[in-house]
Design a protein around this motif. Structure first.
Motif, mmCIF file in Angstrom:
data_model
loop_
_atom_site.group_PDB
_atom_site.id
_atom_site.type_symbol
_atom_site.label_atom_id
_atom_site.label_comp_id
_atom_site.label_asym_id
_atom_site.label_seq_id
_atom_site.Cartn_x
_atom_site.Cartn_y
_atom_site.Cartn_z
ATOM 1 N N ALA A 1 34.333 41.724 29.792
ATOM 2 C CA ALA A 1 35.917 41.822 29.140
ATOM 3 C C ALA A 1 36.442 40.982 28.561
ATOM 4 C CB ALA A 1 36.787 42.408 30.765
ATOM 5 N N PHE A 2 37.424 40.933 27.651
ATOM 6 C CA PHE A 2 37.965 40.009 27.302
ATOM 7 C C PHE A 2 39.101 38.678 28.044
ATOM 8 C CE2 PHE A 2 41.247 38.133 24.111
ATOM 9 C CZ PHE A 2 40.123 37.056 23.172
ATOM 10 N N HIS A 3 39.722 37.971 28.411
ATOM 11 C CA HIS A 3 40.308 37.631 28.687
ATOM 12 C C HIS A 3 41.209 36.439 27.898
ATOM 13 C CE1 HIS A 3 38.719 38.686 32.753
ATOM 14 N NE2 HIS A 3 38.172 38.760 32.063
ATOM 15 N N PHE A 4 42.481 36.546 28.175
ATOM 16 C CA PHE A 4 43.511 35.291 27.793
ATOM 17 C C PHE A 4 43.125 33.989 28.645
ATOM 18 C CE2 PHE A 4 45.106 39.242 25.850
ATOM 19 C CZ PHE A 4 45.998 38.752 24.079
ATOM 20 N N ALA A 5 43.014 33.065 27.480
ATOM 21 C CA ALA A 5 42.765 31.613 28.627
ATOM 22 C C ALA A 5 43.956 30.488 27.896
ATOM 23 C CB ALA A 5 41.303 31.148 28.611
ATOM 24 N N ILE A 6 44.368 29.666 28.994
ATOM 25 C CA ILE A 6 44.220 28.548 28.846
ATOM 26 C C ILE A 6 43.946 27.328 29.328
ATOM 27 C CG2 ILE A 6 46.815 29.018 28.846
ATOM 28 C CD1 ILE A 6 47.186 27.882 31.083
ATOM 29 N N ALA A 7 43.707 25.849 28.723
ATOM 30 C CA ALA A 7 42.955 25.107 30.067
ATOM 31 C C ALA A 7 43.188 24.118 29.508
ATOM 32 C CB ALA A 7 41.636 25.281 29.140
ATOM 33 N N ALA B 1 37.232 16.186 31.790
ATOM 34 C CA ALA B 1 37.500 16.872 33.040
ATOM 35 C C ALA B 1 38.927 18.265 32.471
ATOM 36 C CB ALA B 1 38.665 16.399 34.107
ATOM 37 N N ARG B 2 38.848 19.864 32.585
ATOM 38 C CA ARG B 2 39.060 21.024 31.859
ATOM 39 C C ARG B 2 39.008 21.785 32.604
ATOM 40 N NH1 ARG B 2 36.112 21.903 27.332
ATOM 41 N NH2 ARG B 2 37.846 20.272 26.295
ATOM 42 N N PHE B 3 40.539 22.690 33.060
ATOM 43 C CA PHE B 3 41.045 23.403 33.907
ATOM 44 C C PHE B 3 40.442 24.704 33.153
ATOM 45 C CE2 PHE B 3 43.505 26.673 36.260
ATOM 46 C CZ PHE B 3 43.028 27.115 37.638
ATOM 47 N N THR B 4 40.004 26.102 33.320
ATOM 48 C CA THR B 4 40.018 27.101 32.586
ATOM 49 C C THR B 4 40.772 28.250 33.577
ATOM 50 O OG1 THR B 4 38.536 26.205 30.639
ATOM 51 C CG2 THR B 4 39.214 28.596 31.291
ATOM 52 N N ALA B 5 42.121 28.717 33.023
ATOM 53 C CA ALA B 5 42.925 29.610 33.412
ATOM 54 C C ALA B 5 42.445 30.871 32.965
ATOM 55 C CB ALA B 5 43.823 28.958 34.513
ATOM 56 N N THR B 6 42.235 32.357 33.043
ATOM 57 C CA THR B 6 42.678 33.382 32.877
ATOM 58 C C THR B 6 43.411 34.193 33.004
ATOM 59 O OG1 THR B 6 40.595 34.607 33.720
ATOM 60 C CG2 THR B 6 39.422 32.859 32.094
ATOM 61 N N THR B 7 43.453 35.550 32.129
ATOM 62 C CA THR B 7 44.433 36.256 32.990
ATOM 63 C C THR B 7 43.602 37.183 33.886
ATOM 64 O OG1 THR B 7 44.023 37.479 30.599
ATOM 65 C CG2 THR B 7 46.334 36.234 30.763
ATOM 66 N N SER B 8 43.930 38.507 34.482
ATOM 67 C CA SER B 8 43.023 39.530 35.151
ATOM 68 C C SER B 8 43.482 40.135 34.181
ATOM 69 C CB SER B 8 43.535 39.289 36.748
ATOM 70 O OG SER B 8 43.213 40.530 36.950
ATOM 71 N N ALA B 9 41.629 41.147 33.616
ATOM 72 C CA ALA B 9 41.479 41.849 32.601
ATOM 73 C C ALA B 9 39.616 42.516 33.865
ATOM 74 C CB ALA B 9 40.803 41.368 31.157
ATOM 75 N N GLY B 10 39.822 43.793 33.021
ATOM 76 C CA GLY B 10 38.425 44.379 33.159
ATOM 77 C C GLY B 10 38.195 45.283 34.123
ATOM 78 N N ASN B 11 37.079 46.014 34.293
ATOM 79 C CA ASN B 11 36.341 46.393 34.788
ATOM 80 C C ASN B 11 35.278 45.883 35.887
ATOM 81 O OD1 ASN B 11 36.411 48.662 37.475
ATOM 82 N ND2 ASN B 11 35.880 50.306 35.817
ATOM 83 N N TYR B 12 35.162 44.654 36.565
ATOM 84 C CA TYR B 12 33.923 44.256 37.146
ATOM 85 C C TYR B 12 33.168 45.020 37.788
ATOM 86 C CZ TYR B 12 35.089 40.813 34.062
ATOM 87 O OH TYR B 12 35.392 40.638 32.918
ATOM 88 N N LEU B 13 32.182 44.237 38.629
ATOM 89 C CA LEU B 13 31.708 45.311 40.065
ATOM 90 C C LEU B 13 32.097 45.150 40.883
ATOM 91 C CD1 LEU B 13 27.878 43.062 38.912
ATOM 92 C CD2 LEU B 13 28.430 45.715 38.534
ATOM 93 N N GLY B 14 31.897 45.170 41.802
ATOM 94 C CA GLY B 14 32.854 45.821 42.786
ATOM 95 C C GLY B 14 34.212 46.673 42.811
ATOM 96 N N GLY B 15 34.705 46.482 41.615
ATOM 97 C CA GLY B 15 35.916 47.667 41.237
ATOM 98 C C GLY B 15 37.409 46.566 40.784
ATOM 99 N N GLY B 16 38.181 46.732 39.853
ATOM 100 C CA GLY B 16 39.416 45.990 39.652
ATOM 101 C C GLY B 16 38.636 45.072 38.338
ATOM 102 N N PRO B 17 39.643 45.042 37.873
ATOM 103 C CA PRO B 17 39.933 43.193 37.043
ATOM 104 C C PRO B 17 39.447 42.425 37.875
ATOM 105 C CG PRO B 17 41.952 44.051 37.740
ATOM 106 C CD PRO B 17 41.459 45.423 38.218
ATOM 107 N N ARG B 18 39.252 40.597 37.421
ATOM 108 C CA ARG B 18 38.523 39.412 37.711
ATOM 109 C C ARG B 18 39.602 38.640 37.072
ATOM 110 N NH1 ARG B 18 37.875 43.419 40.961
ATOM 111 N NH2 ARG B 18 35.519 42.898 42.705
#
Length: 210
Positions: free
Chosen positions: A154-160, A179-196
């Motif tokens: 899936a594609f996620h929007f991200a800030i860092a 040193a960088r912290f990358t955070a993303t929006t929740s999206a997709g339908n991953y293994l186990g079900g649902g967005p991540r």
């Protein structure tokens, strides 16, 4: 002081002065463009750690930075981070439990626009703070034994947000610590079900060509 000692002292003094002059000239250089390549390790956080708890030892980034203002640069960064884990045991999913050798891999690629602020006297040198914004493409793999791997993406929007230090090594070449912290929006339908939402902290070392 004899003639030999005087010659040695004069040579050393000349070398020190020449080195100091070269360093000062290197400090004063503010190029319109900087080309940065770096190697990175990463620490998984949240959903990333839930799927692959191990630290990632394989990561690479490329950055292009353009002078914008006396203390500010704008640019673009492209990064790739690979998280991998292989275990043997039983894992419980919503649909049931599986037992055997299990391989998990999470491949995260990012493309972002970036901005950096350098509080020191020279643009592109010394400590800095920065922020990136863009997108992350996540590819998730899972394999049990010798069965065909299952994948989700899936594609996620991200800030860092990031902090770093740039220090001169030689004329036209600097060492970069990031040193960088990358955070993303929740999206997709991953293994186990649902967005991540796949978050991670990056620690990088690279070289900048000025």
């Amino acid at each position: 002081m004899n003639r030999k000692q005087f010659a040695v002292s004069a040579a050393l003094a000349t070398g020190v002065l020449a080195g100091s002059g070269s360093y000062c000239r290197a400090q004063d250089v503010e190029p319109p463009f900087m080309n940065v390549g770096s190697y990175a390790i990463a620490i998984p956080i949240g959903n990333t750690s839930n799927f692959v708890p191990n630290m990632s030892w394989f990561g690479a980034n490329w950055e292009g930075q353009w002078r914008y203002k006396p203390k500010t640069s704008l640019g673009v960064t492209v990064g790739l981070q690979d998280f991998f884990d292989q275990t043997r045991g039983t894992t419980t999913f919503p649909s049931g439990a599986v037992t055997g050798q299990q391989s998990r891999e999470l491949l995260l690629g990012t493309v972002m626009g970036t901005g950096r602020y350098y509080p020191g006297p020279t643009l592109g040198r010394g400590p800095y703070v920065g922020l990136g914004a863009g997108g992350e493409f996540a590819q998730q793999y899972y394999q049990l034994g010798v069965t065909n791997p299952i994948s989700r993406s899936a594609f996620h929007f991200a800030i860092a947000p990031e902090i770093g230090v740039v220090t001169p090594v030689m004329d036209g070449l600097d060492a970069v610590f990031i040193a960088r912290f990358t955070a993303t929006t929740s999206a997709g339908n991953y293994l186990g079900g649902g967005p991540r939402s796949f978050k991670f902290i990056t620690l990088g070392f690279g070289m900048a060509e000025r």
